[in-house]
Design a protein around this motif. Structure first.
Motif, mmCIF file in Angstrom:
data_model
loop_
_atom_site.group_PDB
_atom_site.id
_atom_site.type_symbol
_atom_site.label_atom_id
_atom_site.label_comp_id
_atom_site.label_asym_id
_atom_site.label_seq_id
_atom_site.Cartn_x
_atom_site.Cartn_y
_atom_site.Cartn_z
ATOM 1 N N ILE A 49 -3.649 -1.518 -5.081
ATOM 2 C CA ILE A 49 -4.106 -0.894 -3.819
ATOM 3 C C ILE A 49 -5.349 -1.596 -3.301
ATOM 4 O O ILE A 49 -5.469 -1.932 -2.108
ATOM 5 C CB ILE A 49 -4.384 0.607 -4.041
ATOM 6 N N MET A 100 -5.764 -3.721 0.252
ATOM 7 C CA MET A 100 -6.737 -3.323 1.287
ATOM 8 C C MET A 100 -7.719 -4.451 1.589
ATOM 9 O O MET A 100 -8.006 -4.767 2.762
ATOM 10 C CB MET A 100 -7.499 -2.089 0.831
ATOM 11 N N LEU A 103 0.834 -1.216 0.000
ATOM 12 C CA LEU A 103 0.000 0.000 0.000
ATOM 13 C C LEU A 103 0.863 1.258 0.000
ATOM 14 O O LEU A 103 0.566 2.241 -0.697
ATOM 15 C CB LEU A 103 -0.921 -0.007 1.223
#
Length: 666
Positions: free
Chosen positions: A292, A296, A266
């Motif tokens: 990303i 997550m 990230l």
């Protein structure tokens, strides 16, 4: 490998090769210039500045440069303008127009014989075929570029674009998963970039490209290591390394994601996203958003953090929208795979099933495409292999010619060595033949010596022995024939004959030793007067019997020579003078010295010395004539040679001969 990765790798030469001049400075120069070749070059410089920055503006400047160059009939400007247009068309993906522009440029540069610019155009032609996945054609173009660059007189152009070529060759091997060759060529490019000033960005990007190879091999630790090292180098080169750093950060984020190191993934993805948004590359933006989103969602699932997973889902929706717009089915496979896991996490299994089905649909689509692509890749790999074999055969041919050259040199060298050996052997043979001839001559001389020896023995020993034998025989057979007075007289004669015989034997031994080369000189200082007096005393009875007087005028005279040899020489010449003298005459002995030599003269009043005797004494003849001279003049001459003595013979007036012995100072 994702499409945007290959596209970036092929474009690296452009990204790291931006013009050092700003558009403002170029425009300032442009406005002051009149229509000229220099103005064309300024327009081309402006076009190069916008390469990978604003391709549409770059095309506009390229067209202006092309029009002005045609108006001025500036052939080099026309060729460079076509090259600039081809580069910008490639960035926009207009590959057909890019190929036309590059072909026009090649045609013009060939007419000019410009190897430097031909190398540059062929390098971009290789990049074009690489983008089209025509890898054998790409390699052909890149190898052709290298051949032209080798002939380029501009050292900087040669080295810079040769490095670019090896870099793109590595990219093609990477794309065809020939990883070993890819790594070899990346290392070669890195070495060349490091040797050039102000090219650290290119060197760092080639290092990072090795990370993509390692990542495809699932060597994630090795990939992370080279990405980190590349970023460390690029950080030192900010701000001009900002865009390359964004790419490397994206690659590093993907490597961290594959290792389930979601926090690091990230961090790197968010750092790259800001720069990528400015570039405007949608494919690259979607890939960054996907990384990303995946980090997550999977971290949220792992930590049971629904909020983090929901935030990741929002990013995922953005990535899906962009992937659909640009038709990136491979990206959609991973998008819907992430979505499937997200819906399972929030217990919406019907939506998870639908997302899984969509992922499989896209996977089937990509699988079918990949099957076709795999067949093409197999053909491409076979073609590349054949081209490599052709290059190897060409190299072997060159190597064989080189070997033949060395074999020829070796053969010539061997012939030269053989010639030298033959010459040396011939030289040795001649030398040995000369030695044999000398030995034969010495053998002949030895035979002559033997003959001479027997002749001397026969002559000089027979007389005294015969006298002694006859007297003894008469005394034995008829002893009363001799009176007491006769016996005394004959005893004196026998004694004299025996003495003469003894001296002759001694002289023969000395002469024999000299002939056998075993005679050694013994120079010493002695009294010449004493030696001559001794000789005269020994011969006194002979002088008396013949009624010849001997006058010795040598007194207190020192010389340095071999006494025995001098004595033999003087005695023999004196004997010869006595033999040549008539009864009632005289023989005179004199000696003088000049410092350099001593002169001993023996003179008589006889009938003179025969010519043959003169020749023997002076070395002009070798016949023996010792009938009246004891051992003969041959012994005198040869012994004189041993002590470097010379002889002078002069006729006396009115009769007789003077023989002078010249002894050198020793």
């Amino acid at each position: 490998m994702k499409k945007w990765l290959l596209a970036f790798l092929i474009a690296v030469p452009g990204i790291v090769g931006f013009s050092q001049q700003t558009p403002d400075s170029l425009l300032t120069v442009f406005k002051k210039q009149k229509d000229s070749d220099a103005k064309c070059e300024t327009l081309i410089g402006l076009s190069d500045f916008y390469y990978h920055r604003d391709p549409k503006l770059g095309i506009d400047y390229s067209n202006q440069a092309l029009s002005l160059s045609k108006k001025l009939r500036y052939e080099t400007g026309i060729a460079k303008s076509w090259l600039a247009l081809g580069k910008h068309r490639m960035v926009l993906g207009d590959n057909d127009q890019a190929k036309i522009a590059l072909d026009n440029s090649i045609s013009l540069f060939k007419k000019q014989g410009d190897h430097c610019n031909l190398g540059i155009v062929y390098m971009h032609r290789g990049s074009l075929f690489g983008n089209l996945s025509k890898f054998p054609d790409a390699l052909d173009a890149l190898f052709e570029a290298l051949r032209h660059l080798e002939k380029c007189d501009d050292a900087e152009t040669n080295k810079t674009f040769s490095a670019n070529c090896y870099q793109n060759i590595a990219n093609i091997y990477n794309a065809t998963e020939n990883f070993d060759k890819a790594l070899i060529n990346y290392d070669k490019a890195i070495k060349m970039w490091d040797a050039l000033p102000n090219n650290k960005v290119a060197s760092a990007m080639n290092l990072a490209s090795k990370g993509i190879v390692y990542e495809k091999q699932k060597k994630y630790d090795a990939a992370i290591d080279v990405y980190t090292r590349a970023l460390s180098e690029l950080k030192k080169l900010l701000p001009r390394s900002e865009v390359p750093m964004a790419f490397v950060d994206s690659w590093l984020a993907k490597a961290y994601f594959d290792k389930e190191m979601y926090d690091q993934s990230l961090e790197r993805s968010n750092r790259a996203l800001g720069v990528i948004s400015k570039i405007g590359d949608q494919d690259l933006l979607a890939s960054a958003l996907q990384t990303i989103a995946g980090a997550m969602v999977y971290k949220g699932i792992k930590t049971k953090d629904a909020n983090l997973a929901n935030e990741g889902f929002g990013k995922l929706e953005q990535a899906i929208e962009i992937h659909k717009q640009i038709g990136n089915h491979e990206g959609l496979i991973f998008d819907f795979a992430i979505m499937t896991n997200y819906y399972k996490f929030i217990s919406k299994f019907d939506k998870a099933l639908k997302a899984s089905q969509l992922s499989n649909i896209y996977k089937d689509s990509v699988f079918n495409f990949k099957n076709k692509q795999s067949l093409q890749n197999l053909e491409d790999e076979r073609t590349i292999e054949l081209r490599n074999k052709e290059l190897q055969i060409s190299k072997l041919t060159i190597d064989n010619k080189e070997k033949q050259k060395w074999y020829l040199i070796a053969a010539i060298s061997l012939l030269a060595v053989i010639g030298i050996l033959l010459y040396y052997q011939s030289h040795n043979r001649r030398r040995i033949n000369r030695k044999l001839q000398n030995l034969n001559a010495e053998l002949d001389k030895a035979n002559q010596t033997k003959t001479k020896l027997f002749s001397i023995i026969g002559h000089d020993l027979r007389g005294p022995v015969s006298h002694i034998y006859q007297f003894l025989e008469l005394q034995k057979t008829d002893p009363d024939i001799f009176s007491e007075q006769d016996k005394v007289r004959h005893n004196d004669r026998i004694t004299a004959a025996a003495g003469t015989l003894l001296e002759t034997m001694e002289d023969l031994l000395i002469w024999s030793k000299s002939q056998m080369q075993q005679f050694s000189l013994n120079p010493q200082k002695f009294d010449l007067a004493e030696a001559v007096s001794g000789i005269a005393a020994l011969m006194q009875s002979q002088f008396e019997r013949k009624n010849v007087s001997c006058e010795n005028h040598v007194h207190d005279f020192l010389v340095v020579s071999d006494r025995n040899i001098v004595t033999i020489i003087v005695r023999n010449i004196l004997q010869n003078a006595l033999n040549a003298s008539d009864e009632g005459s005289k023989v005179t002995i004199d000696a003088t010295s000049s410092g350099k030599e001593t002169r001993i003269s023996i003179s008589d009043n006889g009938n003179g010395m025969p010519q043959n005797s003169r020749d023997i004494l002076t070395g002009k003849a070798s016949e023996i004539d010792s009938a009246k001279s004891g051992l003969g003049l041959s012994l005198v001459y040869e012994l004189g040679t041993l002590i470097n003595a010379r002889f002078e013979i002069v006729d006396n007036n009115p009769t007789g001969t003077s023989v002078t012995i010249l002894l050198p100072a020793m």
